[in-house]
Motif scaffolding. Sequence first.
Motif, PDB file in Angstrom:
ATOM      1  N   ALA A  23       0.835  -1.206   0.000  1.00  0.00           N
ATOM      2  CA  ALA A  23       0.000   0.000   0.000  1.00  0.00           C
ATOM      3  C   ALA A  23       0.868   1.253   0.000  1.00  0.00           C
ATOM      4  O   ALA A  23       0.587   2.213  -0.725  1.00  0.00           O
ATOM      5  CB  ALA A  23      -0.947  -0.016   1.204  1.00  0.00           C
ATOM      6  N   PHE A  24       1.938   1.258   0.788  1.00  0.00           N
ATOM      7  CA  PHE A  24       2.806   2.435   0.810  1.00  0.00           C
ATOM      8  C   PHE A  24       3.503   2.633  -0.538  1.00  0.00           C
ATOM      9  O   PHE A  24       3.437   3.710  -1.128  1.00  0.00           O
ATOM     10  CB  PHE A  24       3.866   2.365   1.917  1.00  0.00           C
ATOM     11  N   PHE A  25       4.198   1.623  -1.023  1.00  0.00           N
ATOM     12  CA  PHE A  25       5.009   1.795  -2.224  1.00  0.00           C
ATOM     13  C   PHE A  25       4.184   2.020  -3.482  1.00  0.00           C
ATOM     14  O   PHE A  25       4.639   2.679  -4.416  1.00  0.00           O
ATOM     15  CB  PHE A  25       5.986   0.628  -2.398  1.00  0.00           C
ATOM     16  N   GLN A  26       2.949   1.515  -3.505  1.00  0.00           N
ATOM     17  CA  GLN A  26       2.072   1.741  -4.659  1.00  0.00           C
ATOM     18  C   GLN A  26       1.107   2.899  -4.426  1.00  0.00           C
ATOM     19  O   GLN A  26       0.260   3.187  -5.264  1.00  0.00           O
ATOM     20  CB  GLN A  26       1.316   0.458  -5.006  1.00  0.00           C
ATOM     21  N   ARG A  27       1.232   3.563  -3.274  1.00  0.00           N
ATOM     22  CA  ARG A  27       0.386   4.703  -2.900  1.00  0.00           C
ATOM     23  C   ARG A  27      -1.102   4.345  -3.012  1.00  0.00           C
ATOM     24  O   ARG A  27      -1.890   5.036  -3.648  1.00  0.00           O
ATOM     25  CB  ARG A  27       0.712   5.942  -3.735  1.00  0.00           C
TER      26      ARG A  27
END
Length: 129
Positions: A23-27
Amino acid sequence: MKIAIIVRNATLDKCTGKGCLKAFFQRLDAFAAYDEKTQLVGFTQDSGDLEKKIAKLIELGVDVVHLSSCMRAKSDNYEALALRLSQDFTVVGYTHGAFIGRTRQAICLHKGGVPAEEKGLTGAEHGDK
């Protein structure tokens, strides 16, 4: 902006952190509103010496702490932890999935313990569309 993620210790016994990190790295989800300059500078668990961890996160310049979605779903101290963290950081009470979870809505607090809703923010600012 610098962020950190705190996950539920008991969940880490069987979890790799893939959902939070994806979720963080793919926003995605709770991280959808962040730009590419946002840095993940901490990933830790809710056990151990919380005050020492908070001091280190402050030293690292963390602005926002995300409590993992498993914290929201399964942690008995979810609300208390969010309130404590909000003394020093903005707190977003989930990482992936919907803002409104199966068992409760995510807590979102600005530094100082002010609920995000009181500043006119909704789940959309934390990734829900």
